[in-house]
Design an enzyme around this catalytic site. Structure first.
Site, short mmCIF file in Angstrom:
data_model
loop_
_atom_site.label_atom_id
_atom_site.label_comp_id
_atom_site.label_asym_id
_atom_site.label_seq_id
_atom_site.Cartn_x
_atom_site.Cartn_y
_atom_site.Cartn_z
N HIS B 31 0.84 -1.20 0.00
CA HIS B 31 0.00 0.00 0.00
C HIS B 31 0.87 1.25 0.00
O HIS B 31 1.21 1.78 1.07
CB HIS B 31 -0.91 0.00 1.23
CG HIS B 31 -1.81 -1.20 1.31
ND1 HIS B 31 -1.37 -2.45 1.69
CD2 HIS B 31 -3.14 -1.35 1.02
CE1 HIS B 31 -2.38 -3.30 1.65
NE2 HIS B 31 -3.47 -2.68 1.25
N HIS B 268 -3.95 3.23 -3.53
CA HIS B 268 -4.11 2.78 -2.14
C HIS B 268 -3.39 1.47 -1.87
O HIS B 268 -2.56 1.39 -0.97
CB HIS B 268 -5.61 2.61 -1.81
CG HIS B 268 -5.85 1.84 -0.56
ND1 HIS B 268 -5.90 2.43 0.68
CD2 HIS B 268 -6.02 0.51 -0.33
CE1 HIS B 268 -6.09 1.51 1.61
NE2 HIS B 268 -6.17 0.34 1.03
N GLU B 416 -18.16 -3.35 24.07
CA GLU B 416 -17.37 -4.58 24.22
C GLU B 416 -16.16 -4.57 23.30
O GLU B 416 -15.05 -4.95 23.71
CB GLU B 416 -18.24 -5.81 23.92
CG GLU B 416 -19.44 -6.01 24.84
CD GLU B 416 -20.65 -5.19 24.43
OE1 GLU B 416 -20.60 -4.54 23.35
OE2 GLU B 416 -21.65 -5.19 25.18
N HIS B 479 -29.07 -14.02 24.25
CA HIS B 479 -28.09 -13.87 25.32
C HIS B 479 -27.45 -15.20 25.73
O HIS B 479 -26.56 -15.22 26.58
CB HIS B 479 -28.75 -13.22 26.55
CG HIS B 479 -29.00 -11.75 26.38
ND1 HIS B 479 -29.70 -11.23 25.32
CD2 HIS B 479 -28.63 -10.67 27.13
CE1 HIS B 479 -29.76 -9.91 25.43
NE2 HIS B 479 -29.12 -9.55 26.51
#
Lengths: 668, 668
Positions: B31, B268, B416, B479
């Site tokens: 890159h 890129h 999280e 859950h």
């Protein structure tokens, strides 16, 4: 607070609150705080704003409602019951969170008609709603005519602080702002409380300003506890803004009405208890027994039934007129709503022979997507900023953009998790759209929570995952899946397919397109593979099949997937020339194979033949199911390495020579 | 562009650019675009701002640099080489992306000294940097004295559009703003290009405004291509703002200098090609051969070596003075830097007998964390807004907050993924801190990409995952983990432990605390379990051991983990009373068991005994490794259901009766 005479509105709102309070208390489990605080905004939405038909939860043109803060599901069950949905009887509310009830602990679309999507894992619902709004925008652009507004509904969301803290919601909301989804209206239940206590301890950002930065229209209702007209006006103002999604920050008090627990985390996720319920009854002037709804309240709510019937019949008239004026479009629209695929769609699938040039399976995927996109106009999808690596572009279509919602190429940006959750929303719009989305296989990890929800919520999303092994090469271990395939195979209801060549790619899409209730994830190579003599489109549906065989009982079986099948074919040919009897089994999908009859399974993998060699450029995790104690595998039980793809494959033992050596070792 | 006389600064920046261009060209992979565009800001940072010692990459008080846009790694390798790090010789740069090189396709801290964290998966690096800044803030608050500034460094980041689109970066940056981490300074390479092309197609939000909403200090350098002083001034201004993290939006041109590819996605992620490299050399006035660095450029860059040596020796003097004045604190500090644990720390581990009351293993975890927190002051951690469900609070400490960075309880909010990535940063600060973080086990899915990076990047994070099965009950299938444990066991380098009682919880922490290079994930129950007669703290390290046995060769072996071990114990007792010989093996960790000697493994699971029953309240995925073709399992190969936990366990067959029935069936 002493309540004198209550208006019918107030009574209705308290009815919602006490259904939630009493159901949670009976279950001794659940989340009363959100329903108590958000009841006013939900009441305004369901009573004054939303169009839906309680007696036909699947009426196409209904406004969609998503409770992104899914733990507050008693809010939704109360509304479904009160407005007259058959799915949620009073008995079901009394059975809240019990085995077999229609009122599970979080909203589940597959259990409860009237629930649009499955929420609970925070942040997902708002993203699903972005998908619902994108589906609406696409179908409106595709089917509506100047004098026939066939597709025309809003997508409403209630989300909380938790949803707003999750990164996935930021991804989808940034995209929604970019796309200018004017018919997406989100009410943010700004109650300042999350499970750990006040949001002061971890969440002090300016949410409204963030949404403005995303390009949303943002309003604030300062008193969400009692200012019903303010809520209504804000929603109406949001509807007027047609070129931006709207966030309405509605400041509320969690557990509103509970004298001792309101505005605390204590009311978030636990039953109030007898004494506090009594105090709350007194405080809110609610003298009714648990689950007892006054007649005037119920009859007010139940006006939704007539309103819904009227709305649906008016729409039926629009459809009838549309049908007479645009019969072809109407036929396509109605076919899609029925969930039927176009006749003979699978004839578009490409077929290959070994004479055809070997290509990367991601390239076969591109060819297949483009072949199918013509036959199946309801395919819509794209990539998380890897369009020309994943090769997912529909070449005959432009990009789905503001003002160009009729286009089918979705440009998700680098937002894998949001992409998955948006596609769940598109699938659960239940209007026949077939969403697919793409990234590198290893980044399934970024979107795994959304993939799991596709599988649980019966959303037939197609996951196009390229660069499926160390064979991707130089990008190195951060980009090389090793354990990823195993981790996905473990998810219930998800079909994982790793095709070996062009025909198997066609076979994989044949399965995926037909699977409208469950998601399919297909893993494609970066590198070119030969087209195999024994490969089959139709056999992919069986999960595993005999790619080549010797006469008589095999001395051993090689089992491989994807890019390793051709290695086994070459090794087997060599072994056969040395007089060995070798069977090669191509096993593109474990899940599909497990669904076959015992007889079929025995015919492919006879129990008596225990000399088995599994070859897959991935962890061996799970393979003992097929190789048992006596078999062997060529696998990678460590992370990969940065080097050209062929070097990686060689270094890790994915060569014909190594397959030969391991096979001979096994037979010795 | 025609370049007349170039300043030394310009030459230095072009040297970075052409090392990147030529290395990518030689590898035909990589890159170049980001290094070409971001070279000016990186040069200013490394040449004028940062304190580091090339000859001691591990000098504690160095400024940390994180290339969150890890695909641009040639930028970092060029800087490491030019400033004199031994790890990146010119040979290594010529070996960019080749097998065994120190210059892999994305930055890997475990391969290349001088690289702080492993990046490439977008968004992770900026979150790691939040963790680095939190570690610095904590240690500064803990150890610094008015006249002794022992801990004092900045954490710098270069991140791109991709990082800013990923939700995980939003999570961590929102928290960083809340915490007011003034020594975190991020340079946003605002080049308007991502892989799919212009950011106009998917990313048009106002990033600066979003960061302001998070509470960051935001600046904009409009000409990041040539305005070196502007970049420097912005960084200096950012340092002055001590109560907020800083974002400096630096507008650049991707592939700057390439006449035909600059400002396009084409530059890129692909080599420029001979012709364009020639044109770029002409355009930038760079006449040197590939990998040829002019002496004046190299000697300018290499001043970093002297600067670094001086900076380190000055700091050594501070440490020496601190040591003499605060010997106890210095001893603790130096012990931590050496990565040594306090003597006898493991004596703090609680021990249990069957007479002790049975508790949920999450409760045992709380007891253990608090027992250890006293003995091990470097433990620091918390939960993603589930503190009182995960039970992770250190009771003797307050919350880590702005102004209270000495505290050890981290309040992550419902973030999280950001939590995991932040903990990776804390671990990779390499200052002895032991980060732990917590959520419900099922939400490992949200943070899986960070967990994978813990495992890859050798970050000894401890994952405290509670509510580990359908036994959690009413919250329902969204859950309830089913496939989660299997999916985690598949990750290389990650030790997964599911303890069965109090002693095994102590054993799990004993393993986890000692494992400073690799992460450990421990799964705990919501529900209470009895303390078992045969359980052992020390045996947990062996992964599996005989919990109870009959005399002589067993007729069968039951293998269980966590909450299912006691069911097997009860069933085995019954079977023994009926004259059967039954062995019960508790298997808290597959990975630890696999690391044992063949002799030990054979002693626990003798090959000859093929009647084996695995019992685990989870998917059977992977269990055939231990039960083979002839064994059986009691498992859940579907999603769970909402109902009280005991009901779920009964309905899915996790009862003594069912274990008995299956065992008898197996022996019949």
């Amino acid at each position: 607070m002493v309540v004198a005479t209550q208006s019918l509105d107030e009574l209705c709102i308290n009815a919602i609150r006490f259904l939630a309070i009493d159901a949670v208390e009976k279950a001794k489990s659940g989340h009363p705080g959100l329903p108590m605080g958000a009841a006013p905004m939900a009441y305004v939405l369901w009573d004054r704003i939303m169009r839906f038909n309680p007696k036909n939860p699947y009426w196409f043109n209904r406004d969609r409602f998503v409770l992104s803060a899914g733990h507050g599901c008693m809010l939704q069950y109360a509304l479904l019951h009160l407005t007259g949905f058959n799915s949620v009887s009073l008995e079901e509310i009394k059975n809240f969170r019990q085995w077999g009830s229609k009122t599970p602990g979080h909203p589940e679309n597959f259990e409860t008609p009237g629930v649009e999507v499955t929420t609970g894992p925070l942040g997902q619902g708002i993203c699903n709603a972005v998908g619902l709004a994108m589906a609406e925008a696409h179908l409106a652009a595709k089917f509506n005519k100047p004098e026939h507004t066939l597709v025309d509904h809003y997508s409403y969301v209630i989300l909380g602080d938790g949803c707003n803290m999750e990164g996935v919601s930021g991804e989808a909301c940034s995209l929604a702002g970019h796309l200018g989804l004017g018919k997406l209206i989100a009410l943010y239940d700004d109650n300042h409380i999350s499970i750990d206590g006040s949001t002061d301890i971890s969440f002090t950002e300016d949410v409204g300003k963030r949404f403005e930065a995303y390009g949303w229209h943002v309003q604030h209702v300062e008193n969400g506890n009692t200012d019903l007209d303010g809520i209504q006006k804000a929603i109406e103002a949001a509807k007027v803004v047609t070129d931006k999604p709207s966030l309405i920050k509605v400041t509320t008090t969690i557990g509103y009405g509970s004298p001792n627990k309101a505005d605390t985390a204590g009311v978030h996720g636990a039953a109030l208890g007898d004494a506090e319920i009594k105090a709350t009854r007194e405080n809110l002037g609610w003298s009714h027994e648990p689950f007892d709804i006054p007649d005037d309240v119920l009859s007010h709510f139940r006006q939704a039934v007539d309103r819904g019937a009227t709305a649906e019949s008016e729409w039926d008239a629009v459809l009838a007129s549309y049908r007479s004026q645009y019969p072809a479009e109407a036929a396509e629209f109605e076919r899609m709503l029925k969930g039927e695929l176009p006749a003979d769609w699978d004839k578009a699938l490409p077929r290959y022979t070994p004479a055809d040039k070997g290509l990367a399976t991601r390239k076969h995927s591109e060819i297949t997507i483009n072949a199918l996109a013509g036959a199946i106009p309801e395919m819509i999808g794209g990539s998380a900023d890897l369009t020309h690596s994943n090769l997912t572009e529909i070449k005959g279509s432009g990009n789905f953009q503001k003002g160009d919602y009729n286009n089918r190429n979705l440009r998700f940006g680098v937002r894998e998790h949001g992409m998955g959750a948006i596609c769940n929303g598109i699938a659960l719009h239940n209007s026949g759209l077939i969403p697919y989305c793409a990234t590198f296989l290893v980044f399934a990890d970024y979107m795994r929570a959304a993939i799991r929800l596709s599988a649980l919520a019966e959303a037939g999303v197609i996951y196009v995952m390229t660069h499926d092994s160390i064979g991707l090469g130089e990008d190195g271990p951060t980009h090389q899946p090793v354990e990823t395939i195993a981790s996905l195979r473990a998810i219930p209801n998800l079909t994982v397919i790793r095709p070996a060549d062009g025909n198997e790619v066609s076979g994989a899409y044949k399965v995926a397109i037909a699977s409208r209730k469950y998601p399919t994830l297909i893993a494609f190579t970066r590198q070119a593979l030969p087209n195999l003599a024994g490969s089959s489109i139709d056999a992919v549906a069986k999960g595993a099949y005999i790619m080549s065989d010797s006469d008589g009982t095999p001395d051993m079986i090689m089992i491989a997937t994807g890019s390793e099948v051709h290695l086994c074919e070459q090794a087997a040919e060599q072994l056969r020339s040395e007089g060995k009897k070798v069977r090669v089994v191509s096993m593109p999908s474990w899940e599909l194979f497990e669904a076959q009859t015992p007889e079929y399974k025995e015919s492919v993998l006879p129990k008596a033949i225990t000399k088995r060699l599994a070859v897959e450029a991935a962890a061996d995790f799970g393979w003992h199911r097929y190789i048992g104690f006596e078999g062997q595998s060529i696998s990678i039980n460590r992370f990969g390495a940065s080097a050209p793809g062929n070097t990686c494959l060689e270094q890790f033992g994915f060569t014909v020579e190594n397959v030969l050596a391991k096979a001979k070792d096994l037979m010795s």
